[in-house]
Design a protein around this motif. Structure first.
Motif, PDB file in Angstrom:
ATOM      1  N   VAL A  19       9.835   5.487  -1.939  1.00 45.34           N
ATOM      2  CA  VAL A  19       8.901   6.111  -1.109  1.00 45.34           C
ATOM      3  C   VAL A  19       8.744   5.110   0.223  1.00 45.34           C
ATOM      4  O   VAL A  19       8.641   5.830   1.211  1.00 45.34           O
ATOM      5  N   LEU A  20       8.593   3.839   0.071  1.00 44.79           N
ATOM      6  CA  LEU A  20       8.499   2.916   1.004  1.00 44.79           C
ATOM      7  C   LEU A  20       9.841   3.042   2.058  1.00 44.79           C
ATOM      8  O   LEU A  20      10.065   2.725   3.251  1.00 44.79           O
ATOM      9  N   ALA A  21      10.908   3.238   1.224  1.00 44.50           N
ATOM     10  CA  ALA A  21      12.253   3.152   1.873  1.00 44.50           C
ATOM     11  C   ALA A  21      12.384   4.526   2.561  1.00 44.50           C
ATOM     12  O   ALA A  21      13.338   4.580   3.636  1.00 44.50           O
TER      13      ALA A  21
ATOM     14  N   CYS B  18       0.984  10.657  -8.024  1.00 43.21           N
ATOM     15  CA  CYS B  18       1.275  11.335  -6.863  1.00 43.21           C
ATOM     16  C   CYS B  18       0.397  11.358  -5.905  1.00 43.21           C
ATOM     17  O   CYS B  18       0.725  10.972  -4.622  1.00 43.21           O
ATOM     18  N   ASP B  19      -0.813  11.092  -6.078  1.00 41.64           N
ATOM     19  CA  ASP B  19      -2.014  10.924  -5.271  1.00 41.64           C
ATOM     20  C   ASP B  19      -1.737   9.512  -4.404  1.00 41.64           C
ATOM     21  O   ASP B  19      -1.978   9.481  -3.396  1.00 41.64           O
TER      22      ASP B  19
ATOM     23  N   ASP C 200      -0.147   7.725  -0.254  1.00 38.60           N
ATOM     24  CA  ASP C 200      -0.944   6.891   0.599  1.00 38.60           C
ATOM     25  C   ASP C 200       0.165   5.639   1.106  1.00 38.60           C
ATOM     26  O   ASP C 200      -0.121   5.129   2.021  1.00 38.60           O
ATOM     27  N   PHE C 201       1.133   5.491   0.191  1.00 41.10           N
ATOM     28  CA  PHE C 201       2.250   4.654   0.720  1.00 41.10           C
ATOM     29  C   PHE C 201       3.132   5.002   1.831  1.00 41.10           C
ATOM     30  O   PHE C 201       3.269   4.201   2.845  1.00 41.10           O
ATOM     31  N   ASN C 202       3.521   6.179   1.756  1.00 40.82           N
ATOM     32  CA  ASN C 202       3.998   6.666   2.962  1.00 40.82           C
ATOM     33  C   ASN C 202       3.852   8.394   3.003  1.00 40.82           C
ATOM     34  O   ASN C 202       4.579   9.036   2.544  1.00 40.82           O
TER      35      ASN C 202
END
Length: 343
Positions: A72-74, A115-116, A120-122
């Protein structure tokens, strides 16, 4: 008002990005700014492939939570989560995506809670939940994904889903991951995979042929080199035990050790190898260490994310086709297990 304005900006960004992807155009300004550092590492083309990719993830415990956070961060395009189990003490131990407050997760599935947290991460990545049994899905269901990752799945599920992915007209990268105690295993099937790598100052086109999961776990043991990680053989014993006994992942204890050792004996005899190939102490660790070791989760989950990023971007030599990690000696080992041993 500021929050509403921010929400509108995020939604507009997502809408704009989806339109651009449909047209095959370049990254949006927001994506370029957000992923600036990694674009400098692997280039805009690789990042564009990532932002177009759709990842399906089933089974979310500690190692898979680490994996999801990293992709997700990628900046992958979307992540679809499947895990209908409810939160328990084991989940709270290693899955940092689950908040410790019971009121935050009460009545929700693991997939819904994760999922929630991942959103928030990206906010640029579309994270959603798919309910139901993965093994019951049709072959066509997997066609909308570029990558399928099965965490802590049964032997039958891993075989069935892998075969469905292989029947599709497009190539779907397939991975399994399992973490028991402080040991981890990753399996990779990229089918016929082409990639580029640097050799001196030149870019070289390379191709690898991967066996299916069924083929990789059915290789006769006798021709396999003795230096091969003991975990490869030990994991096969545990898989057979769970399948024979109708157990879910991790549903075992020290009381099951005699049955596990009997299965080991039969498998070793069937493969004409010594029982010393698989230490009893290793099997005992795998059936008693049902709670994941968070540092091992971080390492194995990080390696898995790295491999998925390489496969999607087409940059860098992929892992072929098993990876093992044991925190007791701190070593990570790649093993190429295929029918080439018997040819």
């Amino acid at each position: 008002m500021k929050k509403n304005s921010l929400d509108k900006e995020v939604l507009l960004s997502r809408f704009s990005r989806l339109n651009l992807r449909m047209d095959g155009e370049e990254l949006t300004e927001q994506e370029t700014a957000l992923y600036d550092r990694q674009i400098r590492v692997w280039g805009a083309n690789a990042q564009r492939r990532l932002t177009k990719s759709h990842i399906l993830v089933s089974g979310i415990k500690g190692t898979v939570a680490e994996f999801c956070k990293n992709i997700v961060l990628a900046g992958v395009g979307s992540v679809t989560l499947m895990d209908d189990s409810l939160v328990n003490e084991e989940a709270l131990n290693a899955n940092f995506l689950i908040p410790p407050d019971e009121n935050a997760y009460k009545g929700k599935t693991v997939a819904e809670i994760c999922c929630d947290s991942l959103k928030d991460f990206n906010p640029m990545v579309l994270v959603s939940v798919e309910k139901g049994d993965l093994s019951a899905r049709s072959t066509e269901f997997f066609e909308k994904f570029d990558v399928v990752v099965i965490g802590y799945g049964s032997l039958a599920t891993k075989k069935a889903v892998n075969e469905k992915c292989r029947k599709l007209s497009k190539r779907v990268a397939f991975y399994t991951v399992d973490c028991r105690d402080s040991c981890g295993e990753i399996f990779v099937d990229l089918q016929d995979y082409k990639y580029t790598k640097k050799k001196l100052e030149e870019k070289v086109e390379c191709e690898l042929n991967f066996p299916s999961f069924q083929e990789a776990v059915s290789v006769p043991w006798k021709p396999i080199p003795r230096r091969t990680a003991k975990l490869y053989f030990a994991m096969r014993v545990i898989e057979v035990f769970e399948e024979n006994e109708g157990r879910k992942h991790g549903e075992c204890s020290l009381l099951d050790l005699p049955t596990v050792l009997e299965i080991k004996k039969k498998l070793c005899e069937a493969n004409s190898v010594s029982e010393s190939l698989i230490p009893d102490s290793l099997l005992e660790r795998l059936i008693t260490g049902t709670i994941e070791f968070p540092p091992a989760c971080a390492i194995v989950g990080g390696i898995l994310a790295q491999e998925v990023i390489k496969a999607v971007s087409g940059k860098g030599e992929p892992l072929k086709n098993f990876f093992y990690y044991d925190a007791q000696d701190g070593k990570g080992v790649m093993e190429d297990i295929s029918n080439s041993f018997t040819s």
